[in-house]
Design a protein around this motif. Structure first.
Motif, short mmCIF file in Angstrom:
data_model
loop_
_atom_site.label_atom_id
_atom_site.label_comp_id
_atom_site.label_asym_id
_atom_site.label_seq_id
_atom_site.Cartn_x
_atom_site.Cartn_y
_atom_site.Cartn_z
N GLN A 191 0.84 -1.22 0.00
CA GLN A 191 0.00 0.00 0.00
C GLN A 191 0.87 1.26 0.00
OE1 GLN A 191 -2.37 -1.22 3.34
NE2 GLN A 191 -4.17 -1.63 2.06
N VAL A 192 1.96 1.21 0.78
CA VAL A 192 2.86 2.37 0.83
C VAL A 192 3.47 2.61 -0.56
CG1 VAL A 192 5.12 3.12 1.70
CG2 VAL A 192 3.38 2.29 3.29
N LEU A 193 3.93 1.54 -1.21
CA LEU A 193 4.56 1.69 -2.52
C LEU A 193 3.57 2.16 -3.58
CD1 LEU A 193 6.90 -1.45 -2.62
CD2 LEU A 193 7.55 0.92 -2.16
N GLY B 244 10.52 -9.84 -7.52
CA GLY B 244 9.56 -10.24 -8.55
C GLY B 244 8.22 -10.67 -8.00
N LEU B 245 8.24 -11.32 -6.83
CA LEU B 245 6.99 -11.88 -6.28
C LEU B 245 6.15 -10.81 -5.58
CD1 LEU B 245 5.39 -14.54 -5.88
CD2 LEU B 245 6.60 -14.86 -3.74
N PHE B 246 6.82 -9.97 -4.80
CA PHE B 246 6.06 -8.98 -4.01
C PHE B 246 6.03 -7.61 -4.68
CE2 PHE B 246 7.43 -11.18 0.22
CZ PHE B 246 6.66 -12.27 -0.11
N GLY C 154 2.45 -4.87 -6.62
CA GLY C 154 2.30 -3.51 -7.15
C GLY C 154 1.26 -3.47 -8.25
N ALA C 155 1.39 -4.40 -9.22
CA ALA C 155 0.46 -4.39 -10.35
C ALA C 155 -0.96 -4.77 -9.90
CB ALA C 155 0.95 -5.34 -11.43
N LEU C 156 -1.07 -5.84 -9.10
CA LEU C 156 -2.42 -6.31 -8.74
C LEU C 156 -3.14 -5.31 -7.83
CD1 LEU C 156 -1.91 -10.17 -8.15
CD2 LEU C 156 -2.60 -8.97 -10.23
#
Ligand code: MCA
Ligand code: AMP
Length: 522
Positions: free
Chosen positions: A196-198, A225-227, A232-234
């Motif tokens: 959420q912060v990013l 890659g996983l987080f 970020g995208a989802l």
């Protein structure tokens, strides 16, 4: 780090938050792969539901670990989402790990379910069943394997399991200075708070703001890659252009239809060597993020000159997800090459001396951090966990750095004996232990030296027992048969002795200096 749930009725399951961010039109494309497949948002929801129902049908114990060593595929990501929504604990494993490494992780984590490739099924299933694992499935990168066959019989409706912020979601193994890996336990709250912060800090744009499209070219068994990329995208309902592996020729093509790229410095170095990377290819891009390893200022400058974009470098760890970031919005400050930026909102970062006292602004010391993103501890290692935390709850990162008057953090070194090669961590202790067991070896030291492509690579210095003759090529070949390929030293030298200090400790600093030109010429 414990996050209390002030509203226990709210579902803090990370998948619930990601799902809530899916666009209203579930028929839109969520993921487009480099082999021509399209997955809609509805596909993500339904396929992860089917996999979650399969896991649910196995009657696994609470907190069951689902260990996964498979090639990159959208289905592997769906299995991750399914594990979250079913309330189990995902345990991703680097595809480069070999039998001895996998055996350790399975013995240590005691997963209830193991998912592997068909090509590895023979040996993985044998050691998993021996360790007490109840179920071993296969999953290949062409949508085949027993996992999907079994899930095909499950319902595509699934109610996301109710989780508390402090519930475990993932265990990520990170190597250790003693040579044995530790499982960093990350909670739903750790990962969601960071994502959420990013989302805000990097200005992710939802559909009404023009939408973002992420080029996903990283492996999906580590935090980056996983987080950072997938969450970020989802969490923004953004489409991903999914590359099965990093290919410097494909990325500039993908940039023409994308807005965000995330990579390790080696990827930027390789992209700069690609003639098709130019301003025109990058003109529609909004954000280039680099992390996992230090980026050379030359790469930062060359990228700006070639593409007109200023890379945003950020810093994180498996134990903490993201900690600091250079600003995206000018109002927060400029992006400064050579620094990892400012502490993210909600994250406290301080620099302390060996006695634990904060050092003055600009002075060098150990970086310590605190925040809702900081992990719950190391899996079944309570003593190791408490050693790494200060009395007032800060986690000691093992990185050495400084903070300037504007708050920018610069990493200048590491107190942990660690090599970061192309974004992968390599612990010399593990390699040295392997070499020391070889016949004819008296002792060894592995040090990291600069190399243009991977940033830093390992060099092994090996001392023979009296009367023994050692061949460096044989040593390298023997290492290749037991360790993941990225851990293999890129050079091995047989030497007469190793330099030691008055305490008898090998002087790795001297060795690093002595071999610093190995890949850079005279
Ligand atoms: C491959 N090799 C390597 C590496 N990768 N050696 C050292 N370091 C590496 N990273 C070996 C190969 O096995 C091969 O050896 C030889 O080097 C050449 O491989 P090549 O084909 O050039 O490699 P590649 O397959 O193209 O991979 C390069 C890569 C990859 C794409 C840069 O290493 C990669 O995906 N790196 C990203 C890692 C990452 O995601 N890190 C995030 C961790 P041989 O010829 O003998 O077979 S998360 C993290 O650190 C924190 C939390 C954070 O802040 O993000
Ligand atoms: P890992 O154990 O794979 O999570 O790696 C975490 C380590 O990667 C950190 O402790 C740092 O040493 C390093 N790291 C991550 N991002 C950066 C960066 N931008 N610059 C320098 N080092 C980094």
């Amino acid at each position: 780090m414990t996050v209390s749930n002030l509203h226990p009725s709210i579902n803090s399951n990370l998948y619930a938050a990601l799902r809530a961010a899916f666009p209203a039109d579930l028929d839109g494309v969520a993921v487009e792969t480099d082999n021509g497949l399209f997955y809609s948002w509805r596909d993500l929801e339904r396929a992860s539901a089917m996999l979650a129902n399969l896991l649910g049908s196995l009657e696994l114990p609470t907190g069951a670990r689902i260990a996964v060593q498979v090639d990159k595929s959208v289905e592997a990501m769906l299995l991750y989402l399914a594990t979250l929504r079913a309330g189990y604990v995902f345990l991703p494993l680097n595809t480069a790990y070999q039998r001895a490494e996998i055996e350790y992780f399975i013995d240590n984590a005691q997963p209830s379910v193991v998912v592997c490739t068909t090509r590895n099924f023979g040996w993985v299933s044998k050691l998993s069943f021996t360790a007490g694992t109840g179920h071993v499935f296969t999953l290949d990168d062409d949508r085949s394997g027993s996992l999907l066959q079994r899930a095909a019989h499950c319902s595509d409706q699934h109610a996301v399991v109710h989780s508390q912020p402090d519930d475990l979601g993932v265990i990520i193994y990170t190597s250790g200075t003693t040579g044995r890996s530790k499982g960093a336990m990350l909670t739903h709250g750790n990962m969601l708070s960071n994502a959420q912060v990013l989302k805000d800090y990097w200005g992710w744009r939802n559909a009404e703001q023009g939408g973002d499209v992420l080029i996903h070219a990283l492996p999906i068994f580590h935090v980056h890659g996983l987080f950072v990329a997938i969450h970020g995208a989802l969490l923004n309902g953004s489409k991903m252009l999914w590359l099965s592996h990093f290919d410097p020729k494909l990325v500039p093509q993908a940039m023409r239809r994308a807005t965000v790229f995330m990579g390790v410095p080696t990827m930027y170095v390789r992209l700069l060597a690609e003639p098709s990377l130019n301003r025109e290819a990058a003109q529609g891009m909004r954000l280039f993020v680099s992390g996992s390893a230090p980026m050379l200022i030359d790469t930062f400058d060359a990228w700006r000159a070639r593409t007109g974009h200023t890379i945003l470098e950020r810093y994180g760890m498996s134990e903490t997800v993201m900690l600091t970031s250079n600003p995206y919005f000018a109002v927060h400050g400029e992006r400064r090459g050579g620094t990892v930026g400012l502490p993210l909102p909600g994250v406290s970062v301080r620099v302390c001396d060996d006695a634990g006292a904060s050092v003055p602004v600009g002075s060098i010391g150990g970086i310590e951090v605190k925040g809702p993103n900081v992990f719950k501890g190391y899996w079944r290692m309570p003593e190791k966990t408490s050693e790494e935390f200060t009395a007032d709850g800060y986690f000691r990162t093992g990185d050495v750095g400084k903070i300037d008057a504007q708050g920018y953090v610069t990493i200048v070194g590491r107190s942990k004996d660690l090599i970061i090669s192309g974004g992968y961590n390599v612990y010399p202790a593990e390699i040295e232990a392997c070499i020391n067991e070889m016949p004819g070896v008296a002792e060894s030291a592995v040090v990291g030296v600069p190399q243009a492509d991977f940033g830093e690579v390992g060099v092994a210095l090996v001392v023979a027992k009296p009367g023994c003759d050692l061949n460096p090529l044989v040593i390298i070949a023997a290492l290749k048969s037991t360790l993941a390929n990225f851990k293999i030293p890129k050079q091995c030298f047989v030497v007469d002795d190793l330099p030691r200090n008055a305490m008898g400790k090998v002087q790795k600093g001297l060795l690093r200096e002595q071999y610093s030109q190995t890949f850079h010429g005279p």
